[in-house]
Design an enzyme around this catalytic site. Sequence first.
Site, mmCIF file in Angstrom:
data_model
loop_
_atom_site.group_PDB
_atom_site.id
_atom_site.type_symbol
_atom_site.label_atom_id
_atom_site.label_comp_id
_atom_site.label_asym_id
_atom_site.label_seq_id
_atom_site.Cartn_x
_atom_site.Cartn_y
_atom_site.Cartn_z
ATOM 1 N N ARG A 89 -14.006 -8.020 -0.516
ATOM 2 C CA ARG A 89 -13.443 -7.579 0.686
ATOM 3 C C ARG A 89 -12.879 -6.242 0.591
ATOM 4 N NH1 ARG A 89 -8.137 -5.566 1.916
ATOM 5 N NH2 ARG A 89 -7.327 -6.455 4.288
ATOM 6 N N VAL A 90 -13.118 -5.399 1.656
ATOM 7 C CA VAL A 90 -12.480 -3.965 1.734
ATOM 8 C C VAL A 90 -11.665 -3.878 2.934
ATOM 9 C CG1 VAL A 90 -13.202 -1.486 2.186
ATOM 10 C CG2 VAL A 90 -14.691 -3.098 0.672
ATOM 11 N N GLY A 104 -0.583 -2.575 6.244
ATOM 12 C CA GLY A 104 -0.594 -3.676 7.145
ATOM 13 C C GLY A 104 -1.977 -4.740 6.790
ATOM 14 N N THR A 125 0.844 -1.275 0.084
ATOM 15 C CA THR A 125 0.121 0.075 0.034
ATOM 16 C C THR A 125 0.749 1.246 -0.024
ATOM 17 O OG1 THR A 125 -1.825 -1.002 1.012
ATOM 18 C CG2 THR A 125 -1.721 1.321 1.365
#
Length: 336
Positions: A227-228, A251, A199
């Site tokens: 999925r979020v 993470g 990310t």
Amino acid sequence: MRSFFLGFALSLLAGSVALAQTPPATIVIHGGAGALAPGRYSPEEEAAYKAKLTEALDIGYSVLEDGGSALDAVEAAIVLLEDSPLFNAGKGAVFTREGKNELDASIMDGASLNAGAVAGVVKVKNPIRLARAVMENSEHVMFARDGAEEFAKQQGLETVKKKYFYTDKRWRAYKEALQAEKQKSDKESAMPAGFKYGTVGAVALDKNGNLAAGTSTGGMTLKRYGRVGDSPIIGAGVYADNKSCAVSSTGHGEYFMRLTIARDICAQVEYGGRSVEDAANDVIHNRLDALGGGGGVIALGADGSYAMVFNSKGMFRAVKSESGVVEVAIYGEAAK
Ligand code: ASP
């Protein structure tokens, strides 16, 4: 003569008060945390990562230097990282269980507490721009999937074919993860060994003392339908409030959501009078550790103090400040 000295002393004092009241323009960025031990990358790969982090840092910092807003600095830095195939955001995003790229992003303005986020977009080239459009041009905070794409179209944002996000490297990692999962129990499969969270995120403090934070991601490899993660969740993957600090997380998102990590850090600063560094350390090394989650944060205080904290082996990170600090790092212990 006496009045001259008195005037001189007063102007010095006023000068130092003004200085004390003007925190240094600062930008801190990250490109994900995870199993990043020395040796994981070749010197050439390391150099490529550092060069891209530096480029993003410089672009963001130049916005601040020119008197631009923290929001513009955050967006500029993140767009550059989204466009780079090196990181898990925009081009180069990881693959879902079905072999797709689904992107999440968020942005928050510390001056107004306004925020915008998108989840599960598949065609928007720069999800961080869409998150900002949601914040500024809609009455809502978050749009997901088809609705988010529709809003992007209305806003005239650049869209791309789905295959734009594809990279061989991520496809191989996806195939390996599928393979590795077959050899593990269901529980273990939630977090493959050697997993790396790529990310990207940025936090900035501008010359007007305004804070902003943004985060953008492809999520986690093998994430299931719909999925979020934490990245688009205000208070988990992102938070900014001029009263305390700005935070971007990376993470294992499920843990970051359960702990509302970004908001917790700012709340500790605001209500508990803790330093940004102490609050970030507490949240990562006490609370996240205790749950068994992995990852890290970048946090920047309204006074220009900052922290880059992670409990994984490493975190792609960089900081540049008017105070003279410039640092770009991947591995190692980072108390700060
Ligand atoms: N936090 C992101 C997620 O859970 C993953 C990452 O940071 O790489 O979706």
